[in-house]
Design a protein around this motif. Sequence first.
Motif, PDB file in Angstrom:
ATOM      1  N   THR A  70     -65.907 -26.313  34.951  1.00 35.95           N
ATOM      2  CA  THR A  70     -66.345 -25.360  35.973  1.00 35.95           C
ATOM      3  C   THR A  70     -66.533 -26.016  37.331  1.00 35.95           C
ATOM      4  OG1 THR A  70     -68.643 -25.733  35.296  1.00 35.95           O
ATOM      5  CG2 THR A  70     -67.474 -23.869  34.303  1.00 35.95           C
ATOM      6  N   SER A  71     -66.657 -27.357  37.369  1.00 39.45           N
ATOM      7  CA  SER A  71     -66.888 -28.038  38.638  1.00 39.45           C
ATOM      8  C   SER A  71     -65.592 -28.387  39.355  1.00 39.45           C
ATOM      9  CB  SER A  71     -67.701 -29.319  38.408  1.00 39.45           C
ATOM     10  OG  SER A  71     -66.985 -30.198  37.559  1.00 39.45           O
ATOM     11  N   ALA A  72     -64.456 -28.358  38.663  1.00 37.49           N
ATOM     12  CA  ALA A  72     -63.189 -28.753  39.259  1.00 37.49           C
ATOM     13  C   ALA A  72     -62.624 -27.628  40.114  1.00 37.49           C
ATOM     14  CB  ALA A  72     -62.196 -29.131  38.165  1.00 37.49           C
ATOM     15  N   ILE A  73     -62.099 -28.007  41.274  1.00 38.29           N
ATOM     16  CA  ILE A  73     -61.434 -27.018  42.127  1.00 38.29           C
ATOM     17  C   ILE A  73     -60.125 -26.612  41.468  1.00 38.29           C
ATOM     18  CG2 ILE A  73     -60.309 -26.651  44.351  1.00 38.29           C
ATOM     19  CD1 ILE A  73     -62.312 -28.662  45.540  1.00 38.29           C
ATOM     20  N   VAL A  74     -59.890 -25.314  41.385  1.00 39.62           N
ATOM     21  CA  VAL A  74     -58.646 -24.788  40.834  1.00 39.62           C
ATOM     22  C   VAL A  74     -57.888 -24.096  41.956  1.00 39.62           C
ATOM     23  CG1 VAL A  74     -57.586 -23.302  39.111  1.00 39.62           C
ATOM     24  CG2 VAL A  74     -59.750 -24.442  38.587  1.00 39.62           C
ATOM     25  N   VAL A  75     -56.711 -24.613  42.282  1.00 39.50           N
ATOM     26  CA  VAL A  75     -55.915 -24.004  43.347  1.00 39.50           C
ATOM     27  C   VAL A  75     -55.388 -22.658  42.881  1.00 39.50           C
ATOM     28  CG1 VAL A  75     -55.288 -26.250  44.314  1.00 39.50           C
ATOM     29  CG2 VAL A  75     -53.764 -25.152  42.652  1.00 39.50           C
ATOM     30  N   ALA A  76     -55.122 -21.787  43.831  1.00 43.65           N
ATOM     31  CA  ALA A  76     -54.700 -20.428  43.483  1.00 43.65           C
ATOM     32  C   ALA A  76     -53.404 -20.413  42.688  1.00 43.65           C
ATOM     33  CB  ALA A  76     -54.545 -19.594  44.751  1.00 43.65           C
ATOM     34  N   ALA A  77     -52.508 -21.359  42.952  1.00 41.44           N
ATOM     35  CA  ALA A  77     -51.242 -21.397  42.214  1.00 41.44           C
ATOM     36  C   ALA A  77     -51.464 -21.538  40.718  1.00 41.44           C
ATOM     37  CB  ALA A  77     -50.377 -22.549  42.732  1.00 41.44           C
ATOM     38  N   ASN A  78     -52.557 -22.188  40.325  1.00 33.48           N
ATOM     39  CA  ASN A  78     -52.875 -22.345  38.912  1.00 33.48           C
ATOM     40  C   ASN A  78     -53.487 -21.083  38.293  1.00 33.48           C
ATOM     41  OD1 ASN A  78     -52.647 -25.446  39.369  1.00 33.48           O
ATOM     42  ND2 ASN A  78     -53.004 -25.187  37.179  1.00 33.48           N
ATOM     43  N   ARG A  79     -53.919 -20.151  39.135  1.00 31.49           N
ATOM     44  CA  ARG A  79     -54.588 -18.950  38.616  1.00 31.49           C
ATOM     45  C   ARG A  79     -53.552 -17.854  38.362  1.00 31.49           C
ATOM     46  NH1 ARG A  79     -59.696 -17.338  41.851  1.00 31.49           N
ATOM     47  NH2 ARG A  79     -60.282 -16.628  39.758  1.00 31.49           N
ATOM     48  N   THR A  80     -52.624 -18.154  37.472  1.00 34.42           N
ATOM     49  CA  THR A  80     -51.471 -17.288  37.254  1.00 34.42           C
ATOM     50  C   THR A  80     -51.844 -15.882  36.783  1.00 34.42           C
ATOM     51  OG1 THR A  80     -51.252 -18.307  35.073  1.00 34.42           O
ATOM     52  CG2 THR A  80     -49.864 -19.155  36.833  1.00 34.42           C
ATOM     53  N   ALA A  81     -52.924 -15.776  36.036  1.00 36.54           N
ATOM     54  CA  ALA A  81     -53.328 -14.453  35.556  1.00 36.54           C
ATOM     55  C   ALA A  81     -53.646 -13.505  36.712  1.00 36.54           C
ATOM     56  CB  ALA A  81     -54.533 -14.574  34.629  1.00 36.54           C
ATOM     57  N   GLU A  82     -54.011 -14.094  37.862  1.00 33.45           N
ATOM     58  CA  GLU A  82     -54.379 -13.280  39.017  1.00 33.45           C
ATOM     59  C   GLU A  82     -53.173 -12.760  39.782  1.00 33.45           C
ATOM     60  OE1 GLU A  82     -57.548 -12.543  39.630  1.00 33.45           O
ATOM     61  OE2 GLU A  82     -58.160 -13.737  37.898  1.00 33.45           O
ATOM     62  N   TYR A  83     -52.046 -13.487  39.719  1.00 33.28           N
ATOM     63  CA  TYR A  83     -50.937 -13.067  40.578  1.00 33.28           C
ATOM     64  C   TYR A  83     -49.606 -12.804  39.876  1.00 33.28           C
ATOM     65  CZ  TYR A  83     -49.363 -18.006  40.591  1.00 33.28           C
ATOM     66  OH  TYR A  83     -48.932 -19.262  40.250  1.00 33.28           O
ATOM     67  N   LEU A  84     -49.411 -13.289  38.650  1.00 37.06           N
ATOM     68  CA  LEU A  84     -48.143 -13.006  37.976  1.00 37.06           C
ATOM     69  C   LEU A  84     -47.884 -11.514  37.806  1.00 37.06           C
ATOM     70  CD1 LEU A  84     -47.757 -15.791  35.255  1.00 37.06           C
ATOM     71  CD2 LEU A  84     -46.462 -15.489  37.369  1.00 37.06           C
ATOM     72  N   PRO A  85     -48.917 -10.699  37.500  1.00 40.98           N
ATOM     73  CA  PRO A  85     -48.657  -9.259  37.416  1.00 40.98           C
ATOM     74  C   PRO A  85     -48.151  -8.668  38.733  1.00 40.98           C
ATOM     75  CG  PRO A  85     -50.738  -9.794  36.353  1.00 40.98           C
ATOM     76  CD  PRO A  85     -50.294 -11.034  37.076  1.00 40.98           C
ATOM     77  N   LEU A  86     -48.501  -9.286  39.855  1.00 46.16           N
ATOM     78  CA  LEU A  86     -48.057  -8.784  41.156  1.00 46.16           C
ATOM     79  C   LEU A  86     -46.599  -9.129  41.435  1.00 46.16           C
ATOM     80  CD1 LEU A  86     -51.194  -9.790  43.287  1.00 46.16           C
ATOM     81  CD2 LEU A  86     -50.762  -7.632  42.096  1.00 46.16           C
ATOM     82  N   LEU A  87     -46.036 -10.047  40.642  1.00 46.17           N
ATOM     83  CA  LEU A  87     -44.645 -10.457  40.822  1.00 46.17           C
ATOM     84  C   LEU A  87     -43.720  -9.871  39.765  1.00 46.17           C
ATOM     85  CD1 LEU A  87     -45.215 -14.264  41.614  1.00 46.17           C
ATOM     86  CD2 LEU A  87     -45.196 -12.322  43.195  1.00 46.17           C
ATOM     87  N   ASP A  88     -44.299  -9.204  38.789  1.00 47.98           N
ATOM     88  CA  ASP A  88     -43.519  -8.646  37.681  1.00 47.98           C
ATOM     89  C   ASP A  88     -42.517  -7.617  38.184  1.00 47.98           C
ATOM     90  OD1 ASP A  88     -42.825  -8.322  34.960  1.00 47.98           O
ATOM     91  OD2 ASP A  88     -44.037  -6.495  34.875  1.00 47.98           O
ATOM     92  N   GLN A  89     -41.261  -7.814  37.794  1.00 50.65           N
ATOM     93  CA  GLN A  89     -40.179  -6.895  38.171  1.00 50.65           C
ATOM     94  C   GLN A  89     -39.966  -6.815  39.683  1.00 50.65           C
ATOM     95  OE1 GLN A  89     -38.330  -5.490  35.595  1.00 50.65           O
ATOM     96  NE2 GLN A  89     -39.702  -6.791  34.363  1.00 50.65           N
ATOM     97  N   LYS A  90     -40.374  -7.849  40.408  1.00 51.23           N
ATOM     98  CA  LYS A  90     -40.217  -7.872  41.870  1.00 51.23           C
ATOM     99  C   LYS A  90     -39.171  -8.907  42.267  1.00 51.23           C
ATOM    100  CE  LYS A  90     -43.632  -4.972  42.600  1.00 51.23           C
ATOM    101  NZ  LYS A  90     -44.942  -5.449  43.090  1.00 51.23           N
ATOM    102  N   LYS A  91     -38.484  -8.624  43.364  1.00 48.06           N
ATOM    103  CA  LYS A  91     -37.582  -9.600  43.978  1.00 48.06           C
ATOM    104  C   LYS A  91     -38.419 -10.418  44.958  1.00 48.06           C
ATOM    105  CE  LYS A  91     -33.427  -6.730  43.550  1.00 48.06           C
ATOM    106  NZ  LYS A  91     -34.093  -5.652  42.783  1.00 48.06           N
ATOM    107  N   VAL A  92     -38.505 -11.729  44.715  1.00 46.30           N
ATOM    108  CA  VAL A  92     -39.511 -12.569  45.367  1.00 46.30           C
ATOM    109  C   VAL A  92     -38.872 -13.590  46.309  1.00 46.30           C
ATOM    110  CG1 VAL A  92     -41.397 -14.206  44.962  1.00 46.30           C
ATOM    111  CG2 VAL A  92     -41.017 -12.313  43.350  1.00 46.30           C
ATOM    112  N   GLY A  93     -39.473 -13.724  47.498  1.00 42.70           N
ATOM    113  CA  GLY A  93     -39.184 -14.840  48.389  1.00 42.70           C
ATOM    114  C   GLY A  93     -40.403 -15.743  48.428  1.00 42.70           C
ATOM    115  N   ILE A  94     -40.190 -17.045  48.539  1.00 43.03           N
ATOM    116  CA  ILE A  94     -41.308 -18.000  48.530  1.00 43.03           C
ATOM    117  C   ILE A  94     -41.214 -18.923  49.734  1.00 43.03           C
ATOM    118  CG2 ILE A  94     -42.371 -19.931  47.304  1.00 43.03           C
ATOM    119  CD1 ILE A  94     -41.775 -18.677  44.719  1.00 43.03           C
ATOM    120  N   VAL A  95     -42.338 -19.044  50.461  1.00 40.08           N
ATOM    121  CA  VAL A  95     -42.449 -20.032  51.535  1.00 40.08           C
ATOM    122  C   VAL A  95     -43.129 -21.242  50.915  1.00 40.08           C
ATOM    123  CG1 VAL A  95     -43.227 -20.493  53.886  1.00 40.08           C
ATOM    124  CG2 VAL A  95     -42.736 -18.133  53.171  1.00 40.08           C
TER     125      VAL A  95
END
Length: 412
Positions: free
Chosen positions: A44-69
């Motif tokens: 619980t003390s370790a910083i977790v970057v947002a990229a590791n929090r896949t449960a939070e954002y993978l549903p937002l990318l489902d069936q989407k055409k994605v561009g990445i910066v």
Amino acid sequence: MPILSLSKSTVLLFVFSFCLMACGKKAKAESADQLVNDNSKDSTSAIVVAANRTAEYLPLLDQKKVGIVANQTSVIFHKTGHTHLVDSLLARDVDIKVVFAPEHGFRGKADAGELVSDGVDTKTSLPIISLYGKNKKPTKEQLAGLDVVVFDIQDVGTRFYTYIATLQLVMEACAEIGTPVLVLDRPNPNGHYVDGPTMEAEHTGFLGMTTIPLVYGMTIGEYAQMINSEKWLEGDKQADLTIIPLANYTHKSEYHLPIRPSPNLPNDTAITLYPSLGLLEGTNINAGRGTEFQFQRYGASFLDSTKYEFHYTPKPNFGSKHPKENGLTTYGMDLSNSTRMHTVSLAWLLDAYTNCPDKSLFFKTNSFTKHVGTATLQKQIESGMTESEIKATWQSDLENFQKIRKRYLIYD
């Protein structure tokens, strides 16, 4: 029925084989999940970057055409190292169509200021569109067909570090055509303080697009919220913006970057000194480029050698093909043992200016103002003002910014 004619042992063998196949598929799926989100079981003390929090954002990318910066810092961490976000998302069948690359390129190998060309990523065969070449803002044609643009780049919290300018132009381009922007937040290693001169509106540009202090004390996600809500996008437009926050982060957290965010910021010392020594970029003083101690030393051949015990010779290397004072013995100071900074220091800028016998050699024409975002600072230095006198003139702007900043903070 044919199956009724099978022996009991044959049926059992069939059932066992089916179970093995099912378990194999499950193991493969679990392996892919671990690849993308191995840090989900961190303490619980370790910083977790947002990229590791896949449960939070993978549903937002489902069936989407994605561009990445993205660049070399766009990674997901796991127990044995890290995996690039693009590779991780492709392993999860996310439909990535294009990668947009900022200054220094997708793999982070180009010199500061060096134009980056479009191309194809040799590992994934994805098209790479440079946002530091023909155009710094994505065009409508380059965004055409995308359902969402993901932004995931490690920032260092200093105004003239160009990744926040790229963020603003990406948000602006997406706002113009209604494409949602998803920002995966990362810690700001200089996020524990706010200081420095505030950008003057008449000097805004790619080294500072908005009237913020040199060190603004916000994560890239918090800053994206400020850009949007303060309506800093052209035409007062607002992007359809989603921020995936960090876990276990505060602005007091010390974060040690495991990957250099650009070729000339190799370690924690360089990153903490960057806001202060970066002020020398608009002068003819070398700030360690062309050595292995970038932004941890400074010097010039034309400084008074009797004032300094330390000297070094810049030579072309990774990240600096043409360093200032190339091949010359430069006299100055070694700052490689510096500790974490909590303010912007003018001491080294003023020291170099004081010990420059020929003042005409010091400032680059127009470059210093462009870099620091204000014409006032050079005049103050030339008039002989002290550090405390100069910094006193920043306070009103800093106090005003702090009031605005407070509205957009996600973390304590």
